[in-house]
Write a protein that holds these residues in place. Structure first.
Motif, PDB file in Angstrom:
ATOM      1  N   GLY A 226      19.622   6.605  33.143  1.00 37.40           N
ATOM      2  CA  GLY A 226      20.547   7.260  34.060  1.00 37.40           C
ATOM      3  C   GLY A 226      19.939   8.407  34.822  1.00 37.40           C
ATOM      4  N   LEU A 229      21.186   8.987  38.258  1.00 37.49           N
ATOM      5  CA  LEU A 229      22.516   9.591  38.364  1.00 37.49           C
ATOM      6  C   LEU A 229      22.423  11.113  38.338  1.00 37.49           C
ATOM      7  CD1 LEU A 229      24.533   7.304  35.908  1.00 37.49           C
ATOM      8  CD2 LEU A 229      24.378   7.127  38.391  1.00 37.49           C
ATOM      9  N   GLN A 230      21.369  11.632  37.691  1.00 35.48           N
ATOM     10  CA  GLN A 230      21.241  13.076  37.546  1.00 35.48           C
ATOM     11  C   GLN A 230      20.632  13.722  38.787  1.00 35.48           C
ATOM     12  OE1 GLN A 230      19.007  13.777  33.949  1.00 35.48           O
ATOM     13  NE2 GLN A 230      20.205  12.296  32.795  1.00 35.48           N
ATOM     14  N   PRO A 234      25.768  12.691  44.200  1.00 30.14           N
ATOM     15  CA  PRO A 234      26.828  11.741  43.827  1.00 30.14           C
ATOM     16  C   PRO A 234      27.755  11.444  45.007  1.00 30.14           C
ATOM     17  CG  PRO A 234      27.313  13.911  42.962  1.00 30.14           C
ATOM     18  CD  PRO A 234      25.942  13.998  43.555  1.00 30.14           C
ATOM     19  N   PRO A 245      29.277   9.259  38.557  1.00 33.27           N
ATOM     20  CA  PRO A 245      28.127   9.294  37.629  1.00 33.27           C
ATOM     21  C   PRO A 245      28.531   9.349  36.166  1.00 33.27           C
ATOM     22  CG  PRO A 245      27.744  10.754  39.490  1.00 33.27           C
ATOM     23  CD  PRO A 245      29.166  10.289  39.595  1.00 33.27           C
ATOM     24  N   ASP A 246      29.637  10.040  35.845  1.00 35.25           N
ATOM     25  CA  ASP A 246      30.095  10.114  34.447  1.00 35.25           C
ATOM     26  C   ASP A 246      30.569   8.745  33.969  1.00 35.25           C
ATOM     27  OD1 ASP A 246      29.541  12.753  34.605  1.00 35.25           O
ATOM     28  OD2 ASP A 246      31.620  13.454  34.628  1.00 35.25           O
ATOM     29  N   ALA A 249      27.292   6.461  33.500  1.00 40.33           N
ATOM     30  CA  ALA A 249      26.287   6.890  32.525  1.00 40.33           C
ATOM     31  C   ALA A 249      26.244   6.018  31.266  1.00 40.33           C
ATOM     32  CB  ALA A 249      26.510   8.358  32.150  1.00 40.33           C
TER      33      ALA A 249
END
Length: 259
Positions: A226, A229-230, A234, A245-246, A249
């Motif tokens: 992920g 995603l970080q 977003p 993203p949450d 994940a």
């Protein structure tokens, strides 16, 4: 960063600390291997203004933290050194990529910079507990103690204000790095280039001296599940009021576990 009379105070009064991708990346890594209870108490200290004299230098961050004792505790946060050869390799790589060079010279920290370090077998952030050396003269043997945790959170906010402090901590200040980037990519001697001297029998089987400088690169550390995603911005999409993203994940974690 707010600087009240009694010390530094975290801007973020609730929830997570750290706004930019680099500070969140740093805090996410710390929270992945540090004691949750002491981190919570450290956030409280950071928000109460208990930390002062925060200084970022090559390979070490120092600060003082007020606790229950009459005198403040001395805290130092150390990381493994990137040596001069490692930094020369990083500078060559960054200077050779026009996008990195332009963004850094403009004072920006491109998210992909962490990949450049990884490709060279180096780490921009401490990836595990052993990579981060936490020292405090308090009687708490926790790792981290709440005083060191408070400094970690305020360090993340200092990174928000100036991302080049991350590089300073790793041993390369802003001015030195930008000077190297302005010079452009340095050319290295060709290890296979022959001298103009005539070849003799005595030297026929002698390898060119430049070959001695060839080294295999260290294996790059694995990119965490992920990671995209970080570091990516977003999209403005939410699923049942949760940021996208949450939601994604856990899927990345599951896919990584199947490899």
């Amino acid at each position: 960063m707010d600087v009240p009379a009694d010390g530094l105070r975290a801007r973020n009064r609730r929830g997570s600390i750290g706004d930019q991708w680099w500070s969140r990346r740093f805090i996410d890594l710390v929270e992945a291997f540090a004691d949750k209870g002491r981190l919570s108490r450290g956030r409280t200290y950071a928000r109460q203004g208990n930390v002062f004299d925060l200084k970022v230098g090559p390979y070490e961050v120092t600060a003082k933290v007020r606790g229950s004792a009459p005198e403040p505790y001395e805290v130092a946060l150390g990381i493994e050194a990137i040596d001069a050869a490692g930094w020369r390799a990083v500078e060559r790589e960054l200077a050779s990529r026009a996008v990195f060079r332009a963004r850094l010279l403009a004072g920006e920290m491109p998210p992909e910079i962490e990949w450049v370090f990884a490709e060279l077998g180096l780490e921009l952030f401490p990836g595990e507990a052993a990579d981060l050396h936490l020292m405090c003269d308090c009687p708490d043997w926790g790792d981290p103690c709440k005083h060191a945790a408070a400094v970690l959170y305020l360090l993340a906010e200092a990174f928000d204000d100036d991302p080049f402090l991350i590089l300073e901590w790793n041993g390369r200040g802003r001015d030195a790095l930008l000077t190297a980037l302005r010079r452009g990519p340095a050319t290295e001697p060709d290890p296979f280039e022959m001298d103009d001297e005539p070849l003799t029998a005595a030297g026929f089987w002698t390898a060119p001296s430049g070959l001695a400088r060839l080294r295999e690169r260290r294996a790059a550390p694995p990119v965490p599940p992920g990671f995209v995603l970080q570091v990516a911005t977003p999209p403005p999409v939410k699923v049942r009021r949760r940021p996208l993203p949450d939601v994604l994940a856990p899927a990345y974690e599951a896919l990584a576990g199947e490899e």
